[in-house]
Every structure is written in structure tokens, then in C-alpha cells.
Design a protein around this motif. Structure first.
Motif, PDB file in Angstrom:
ATOM      1  N   MET A 175       0.834  -1.211   0.000  1.00 29.80           N
ATOM      2  CA  MET A 175       0.000   0.000   0.000  1.00 29.80           C
ATOM      3  C   MET A 175       0.864   1.256   0.000  1.00 29.80           C
ATOM      4  SD  MET A 175      -3.409  -0.719   2.286  1.00 29.80           S
ATOM      5  CE  MET A 175      -2.612  -1.459   3.695  1.00 29.80           C
ATOM      6  N   TYR A 176       1.916   1.261   0.794  1.00 30.71           N
ATOM      7  CA  TYR A 176       2.805   2.420   0.834  1.00 30.71           C
ATOM      8  C   TYR A 176       3.474   2.629  -0.522  1.00 30.71           C
ATOM      9  CZ  TYR A 176       6.425   5.690   2.093  1.00 30.71           C
ATOM     10  OH  TYR A 176       7.242   6.786   2.123  1.00 30.71           O
ATOM     11  N   LYS A 177       3.902   1.539  -1.136  1.00 27.38           N
ATOM     12  CA  LYS A 177       4.520   1.624  -2.457  1.00 27.38           C
ATOM     13  C   LYS A 177       3.542   2.227  -3.459  1.00 27.38           C
ATOM     14  CE  LYS A 177       6.522  -1.391  -6.032  1.00 27.38           C
ATOM     15  NZ  LYS A 177       5.510  -1.394  -7.060  1.00 27.38           N
ATOM     16  N   ASP A 178       2.310   1.736  -3.445  1.00 29.59           N
ATOM     17  CA  ASP A 178       1.277   2.286  -4.343  1.00 29.59           C
ATOM     18  C   ASP A 178       1.060   3.771  -4.073  1.00 29.59           C
ATOM     19  OD1 ASP A 178      -0.917  -0.646  -4.362  1.00 29.59           O
ATOM     20  OD2 ASP A 178       0.948  -0.213  -5.439  1.00 29.59           O
ATOM     21  N   GLN A 179       1.017   4.128  -2.806  1.00 34.33           N
ATOM     22  CA  GLN A 179       0.803   5.523  -2.414  1.00 34.33           C
ATOM     23  C   GLN A 179       1.911   6.409  -2.965  1.00 34.33           C
ATOM     24  OE1 GLN A 179       0.710   6.021   1.824  1.00 34.33           O
ATOM     25  NE2 GLN A 179       1.119   8.190   1.703  1.00 34.33           N
ATOM     26  N   VAL A 180       3.121   5.982  -2.802  1.00 33.78           N
ATOM     27  CA  VAL A 180       4.259   6.768  -3.274  1.00 33.78           C
ATOM     28  C   VAL A 180       4.267   6.840  -4.791  1.00 33.78           C
ATOM     29  CG1 VAL A 180       6.780   6.789  -3.444  1.00 33.78           C
ATOM     30  CG2 VAL A 180       5.685   6.335  -1.242  1.00 33.78           C
ATOM     31  N   LEU A 226      -8.830   3.427  -1.136  1.00 36.85           N
ATOM     32  CA  LEU A 226      -8.125   2.263  -1.666  1.00 36.85           C
ATOM     33  C   LEU A 226      -7.933   1.207  -0.587  1.00 36.85           C
ATOM     34  CD1 LEU A 226      -6.652   0.918  -4.036  1.00 36.85           C
ATOM     35  CD2 LEU A 226      -4.593   2.170  -3.362  1.00 36.85           C
ATOM     36  N   GLU A 227      -7.553   1.628   0.606  1.00 32.08           N
ATOM     37  CA  GLU A 227      -7.375   0.679   1.707  1.00 32.08           C
ATOM     38  C   GLU A 227      -8.693  -0.008   2.038  1.00 32.08           C
ATOM     39  OE1 GLU A 227      -5.619   2.896   4.902  1.00 32.08           O
ATOM     40  OE2 GLU A 227      -3.876   3.434   3.686  1.00 32.08           O
ATOM     41  N   SER A 228      -9.778   0.767   2.047  1.00 31.65           N
ATOM     42  CA  SER A 228     -11.095   0.196   2.319  1.00 31.65           C
ATOM     43  C   SER A 228     -11.481  -0.811   1.242  1.00 31.65           C
ATOM     44  CB  SER A 228     -12.135   1.316   2.398  1.00 31.65           C
ATOM     45  OG  SER A 228     -13.420   0.782   2.592  1.00 31.65           O
TER      46      SER A 228
END
Length: 97
Positions: free
Chosen positions: A38-43, A55-57
Motif C-alpha cells: 500500500m505504501y509503495k502504491d501511495q508513493v 483504496l485501503e477500504s
């Protein structure tokens, strides 16, 4: 895969354990893979905080569905019939409009 050893404060370790026990993840490895992904996607995607929350939901909801399928709680879906029904409903709405 590469193995990584980390040390967590007790509070975060308890959070990970609770997340696994609640059924959100099969084990701590899956939890950390999910968080790092998730962090990778966010960045990479530069998502807004609101979009990241959505997205997390969505990912949690997808996991619920996957878990249900794993337990055999799914059912067969006739996609051809489903799309045919959607097409007919759409055509009907636009015919009367």
C-alpha cells in the motif's frame, strides 16, 4: 522472497497481532506485505489521503470476498446473462427517456 527482520514497539506489535487475529490477514508476513505494498502504491501513484483511505477500504473489502471464497461461500455467476440483463435495462431506460 527476501526475509527481513524488524523490531516493533509493543503497541505496534499488538496492532499487528490484533489485525491477524481479527481475520484481516493470515499471518504477520501477509500484514507487512500488504502495508508495504500500500505504501509503495501511495508513493508511486501520488494518491491523496482521501483516495488512499478509499483504496485501503476497497482492499479490505476485496480481502473479505477472497476469504469468503476460500471458505467455499461463493456462488457461480453467469456473466453473459448478467451483462445481457444490464444491457436490456440500459436500453429500456434510454428508450423511455
Amino acid at each position: 522472497m527476501t526475509q527481513v527482520a524488524i523490531q516493533l514497539p509493543d503497541e505496534l506489535s499488538q496492532f499487528v497481532n490484533q489485525s491477524v487475529l481479527s481475520g484481516g490477514f493470515h499471518n504477520a508476513d501477509e500484514f507487512f506485505i500488504s502495508v508495504v505494498s500500500m505504501y509503495k502504491d501511495q508513493v508511486e501513484e501520488g494518491l491523496s489521503e482521501a483516495d488512499q483511505t478509499k483504496l485501503e477500504s476497497l482492499r479490505r473489502d476485496i480481502q473479505v470476498g477472497i476469504d469468503q471464497l476460500d471458505r467455499g461461500e461463493g456462488s457461480e455467476m453467469n456473466w453473459d446473462e448478467f451483462f445481457a440483463q444490464r444491457h436490456r435495462a440500459y436500453a429500456e431506460r434510454h428508450r423511455t427517456a
